[in-house]
Design a protein around this motif. Structure first.
Motif, PDB file in Angstrom:
ATOM      1  N   PHE A  29      -2.300  36.397 -12.223  1.00 30.08           N
ATOM      2  CA  PHE A  29      -0.868  36.055 -12.213  1.00 30.08           C
ATOM      3  C   PHE A  29      -0.590  34.565 -12.087  1.00 30.08           C
ATOM      4  N   TYR A  30      -1.643  33.771 -11.948  1.00 32.05           N
ATOM      5  CA  TYR A  30      -1.484  32.333 -11.716  1.00 32.05           C
ATOM      6  C   TYR A  30      -0.647  31.683 -12.818  1.00 32.05           C
ATOM      7  N   ASP A  31      -1.009  31.958 -14.081  1.00 29.14           N
ATOM      8  CA  ASP A  31      -0.274  31.344 -15.204  1.00 29.14           C
ATOM      9  C   ASP A  31       1.128  31.915 -15.339  1.00 29.14           C
ATOM     10  N   ALA A  32       1.249  33.225 -15.121  1.00 28.14           N
ATOM     11  CA  ALA A  32       2.545  33.883 -15.309  1.00 28.14           C
ATOM     12  C   ALA A  32       3.567  33.392 -14.292  1.00 28.14           C
ATOM     13  N   TYR A  33       3.128  33.096 -13.058  1.00 25.08           N
ATOM     14  CA  TYR A  33       4.084  32.727 -12.005  1.00 25.08           C
ATOM     15  C   TYR A  33       3.952  31.273 -11.577  1.00 25.08           C
ATOM     16  N   TYR A  34       2.825  30.939 -10.955  1.00 20.29           N
ATOM     17  CA  TYR A  34       2.715  29.623 -10.321  1.00 20.29           C
ATOM     18  C   TYR A  34       2.800  28.486 -11.338  1.00 20.29           C
ATOM     19  N   ASN A  35       2.028  28.594 -12.401  1.00 15.09           N
ATOM     20  CA  ASN A  35       2.039  27.515 -13.389  1.00 15.09           C
ATOM     21  C   ASN A  35       3.402  27.390 -14.053  1.00 15.09           C
ATOM     22  N   ARG A  36       4.018  28.523 -14.328  1.00 14.97           N
ATOM     23  CA  ARG A  36       5.343  28.508 -14.955  1.00 14.97           C
ATOM     24  C   ARG A  36       6.357  27.862 -14.007  1.00 14.97           C
ATOM     25  N   ALA A  37       6.268  28.198 -12.718  1.00  9.62           N
ATOM     26  CA  ALA A  37       7.185  27.604 -11.732  1.00  9.62           C
ATOM     27  C   ALA A  37       6.988  26.092 -11.652  1.00  9.62           C
ATOM     28  N   ARG A  38       5.754  25.637 -11.748  1.00  4.13           N
ATOM     29  CA  ARG A  38       5.493  24.185 -11.720  1.00  4.13           C
ATOM     30  C   ARG A  38       6.137  23.493 -12.919  1.00  4.13           C
ATOM     31  N   LYS A  39       6.085  24.168 -14.062  1.00  2.00           N
ATOM     32  CA  LYS A  39       6.715  23.582 -15.269  1.00  2.00           C
ATOM     33  C   LYS A  39       8.233  23.516 -15.122  1.00  2.00           C
ATOM     34  N   VAL A  40       8.801  24.569 -14.542  1.00  2.00           N
ATOM     35  CA  VAL A  40      10.254  24.585 -14.302  1.00  2.00           C
ATOM     36  C   VAL A  40      10.621  23.462 -13.334  1.00  2.00           C
ATOM     37  N   ARG A  41       9.791  23.278 -12.310  1.00  2.00           N
ATOM     38  CA  ARG A  41      10.040  22.202 -11.346  1.00  2.00           C
ATOM     39  C   ARG A  41      10.095  20.843 -12.046  1.00  2.00           C
ATOM     40  N   ALA A  42       9.179  20.625 -12.988  1.00  2.00           N
ATOM     41  CA  ALA A  42       9.167  19.358 -13.733  1.00  2.00           C
ATOM     42  C   ALA A  42      10.456  19.180 -14.539  1.00  2.00           C
ATOM     43  N   LEU A  43      10.972  20.293 -15.079  1.00  2.00           N
ATOM     44  CA  LEU A  43      12.216  20.227 -15.860  1.00  2.00           C
ATOM     45  C   LEU A  43      13.420  19.932 -14.948  1.00  2.00           C
ATOM     46  N   ILE A  44      13.415  20.523 -13.755  1.00  2.00           N
ATOM     47  CA  ILE A  44      14.508  20.264 -12.798  1.00  2.00           C
ATOM     48  C   ILE A  44      14.506  18.782 -12.414  1.00  2.00           C
ATOM     49  N   LYS A  45      13.316  18.248 -12.166  1.00  2.00           N
ATOM     50  CA  LYS A  45      13.182  16.832 -11.809  1.00  2.00           C
ATOM     51  C   LYS A  45      13.687  15.954 -12.953  1.00  2.00           C
ATOM     52  N   ARG A  46      13.347  16.364 -14.188  1.00  2.00           N
ATOM     53  CA  ARG A  46      13.766  15.586 -15.370  1.00  2.00           C
ATOM     54  C   ARG A  46      15.288  15.602 -15.526  1.00  2.00           C
ATOM     55  N   ASP A  47      15.932  16.731 -15.209  1.00  2.00           N
ATOM     56  CA  ASP A  47      17.409  16.806 -15.259  1.00  2.00           C
ATOM     57  C   ASP A  47      18.027  15.708 -14.387  1.00  2.00           C
ATOM     58  N   PHE A  48      17.515  15.598 -13.152  1.00  2.00           N
ATOM     59  CA  PHE A  48      18.060  14.588 -12.234  1.00  2.00           C
ATOM     60  C   PHE A  48      17.760  13.175 -12.744  1.00  2.00           C
ATOM     61  N   GLU A  49      16.539  12.970 -13.244  1.00  2.00           N
ATOM     62  CA  GLU A  49      16.173  11.633 -13.735  1.00  2.00           C
ATOM     63  C   GLU A  49      17.106  11.200 -14.860  1.00  2.00           C
TER      64      GLU A  49
END
Length: 494
Positions: free
Chosen positions: A375-395
């Motif tokens: 489940f690592y790719d399905a959940y954790y890795n995907r969440a990390r990618k979403v986190r990067a997108l959230i950070k990019r929104d603010f930037e």
């Protein structure tokens, strides 16, 4: 007006002028703490240590070289390791643990002459939004609804800190914020709470929950107090690899009250379905206050906001399951009683089953699951990618000239103890809806009390700043605070 109800700024000035001694100020707080047992805010009282530190502060004040925090009585959240004083993270698994070392934050505060009154209640391992997961029992909000004596939550996880400051048991308190744990309780109790930029304050000696999200900050009675106390807590720490090697500005000097021409962003994604009309109206009031002060208000978009809660509740439990693996009954803390034939595996299992409460167990299980092979790719890795997108929104928004972002702090006023805990845990997690994006992006955020709801309970707004711009953020908050003119206090019932 007794000395324990002063602000840090007022107490600092009185101490320096010799109008009160640090010992008398500390005694005023110790008396209030003993009378405030009904709030269950202080869980380990340290009166002897407090008076010893106060006497030392008085000597420094007499010598005339005292920093701003010298002689100021504080409460310390039970997540901070304090030498020789129980530091349990509100968990039975750390029962009896007295560290042989001092966390960097408390060491900095003590070096600045601050006085520790004791350790404050919190959610177990900082996991919770209502202070109902503590091994010490619930902390109680000093505020009550009009005409009701139903006990309310002070918020979480820094619920004891919020209750203690709001009830004038101390002049300020330390809190930690992983997904809103400083800002939500501050909003629920009508005080100020700031979460600094990730890396601004050292995490060394603070019991870890989710290491890439945790950040300590002050909880105080005013924005000026937050600026004074934050200045003493910040600074580079070689013991914390994520600590930023940046000079600490004079945050108090930054409180000019001038925001003319500054751009305040209003994110359209924060207008949630089902948001109470009172929160919506409060937000609108805050927008008008900033506009009246000369700021330019601009609608902005943070498109990935809707994925923030699910991403947070994958990343935070994943890091927690890893951080909490060390509590195994071997080196320190609780160890289960074993029966004949039990081996090391049984010792681990029994110790962790007895030591951790249900919410911590739930998050360890979720975290272990999302990190497991299938489940690592399905959940954790995907969440990390979403986190990067959230950070990019603010930037993108900050690159476009926005100086600060104004949002609600919480989706409601404080709710009753027990009103949510029996329901679906997701209802409780929704308390973090306005705050988690700030942790995921590593940004500074501050909650400021702005008004009261129809039931007479405090409501707060949140300002989000550019990375490392706590000075600018505090100034925006100072303007909001002075325009709102919030001076209400909880009526004493405890």
């Amino acid at each position: 007006m007794t000395a324990n109800s002063w602000t840090i700024a007022a107490a600092r000035d009185a101490l320096r002028k010799g109008e009160i001694s640090a010992v008398d100020l500390t005694m005023s707080c110790l008396t209030a703490i003993d009378a405030g047992d009904g709030l269950n805010a202080f869980v380990h009282k340290t009166p002897e240590l407090a008076l010893e530190q106060a006497r030392a502060a008085d000597l420094r004040l007499k010598a005339g070289d005292a920093p701003a925090m010298c002689g100021i009585p504080l409460g310390i959240k039970d997540l901070f390791c304090t030498k020789g004083v129980p530091s349990q993270a509100a968990s039975n698994i750390l029962k009896g643990f007295k560290p042989e070392y001092e966390s960097t934050v408390t060491a900095k505060l003590f070096d600045a002459g601050a006085v520790m009154l004791g350790k404050l209640n919190m959610d177990e391992f900082a996991m919770g939004s209502s202070n109902e997961t503590s091994c010490y029992g619930n902390a109680v909000n000093p505020w009550q609804r009009k005409g009701s004596n139903v006990q309310l939550t002070p918020g979480g996880s820094s619920g004891g800190s919020a209750a203690a400051v709001a009830a004038d048991l101390c002049l300020g308190a330390t809190g930690t914020d992983t997904g809103g744990s400083i800002r939500q309780p501050a909003a629920f109790t009508g005080i100020v709470g700031i979460k600094p930029t990730y890396g601004r304050v050292s995490r060394w000696g603070i019991v870890a929950f989710a290491s890439s999200l945790d950040q300590a900050g002050p909880m105080t009675k005013s924005v000026r107090d937050a600026a004074i106390m934050l200045g003493a807590m910040c600074g580079h720490d070689p013991k914390d690899s994520t600590s930023a090697d940046l000079a600490v500005p004079d945050f108090e000097a930054a409180l000019t009250g001038d925001v003319r021409g500054k751009v305040i962003g209003i994110p359209r994604e924060y207008r949630m379905d089902g948001m109470p009309a009172e929160i919506e109206a409060l937000w609108q009031t805050g927008i008008e206050m900033m506009r009246d002060a000369g700021a330019v208000v601009r609608d902005i978009s943070l498109p990935h906001t809707k994925y923030a809660l699910p991403a947070y509740y994958v990343i935070a439990p994943a890091e927690a399951s890893s951080n909490l693996a060390r509590y195994d009954g071997v080196r320190y803390g609780h160890r289960a009683k074993l029966t004949a034939g039990d081996g090391i595996t049984e010792m681990y299992e029994k110790t962790r089953a007895e030591g951790f409460g249900p919410e911590v167990q739930r998050r360890i299980m979720v975290g272990t699951y999302v990190l497991s092979a299938g489940f690592y790719d399905a959940y954790y890795n995907r969440a990390r990618k979403v986190r990067a997108l959230i950070k990019r929104d603010f930037e993108a928004v900050f690159a476009d000239g926005v100086d600060a972002i104004l949002t609600p702090a919480t989706p409601s006023a404080a709710f009753g103890l027990g009103e949510m805990s029996d329901a679906d845990p997701i209802q409780m997690y929704l308390n973090d809806v306005f705050t988690v994006t700030v942790n995921l992006a590593g940004l500074p955020g501050i909650a400021v009390p702005v008004g009261l709801d129809q039931q007479g309970l405090p409501l707060g707004l949140q300002l989000i700043g550019r990375p490392w711009d706590e000075a600018g953020l505090l100034n925006h908050a100072h303007v909001l605070e002075s325009r709102a003119g919030f001076v209400a206090k909880a009526e004493k019932w405890w």
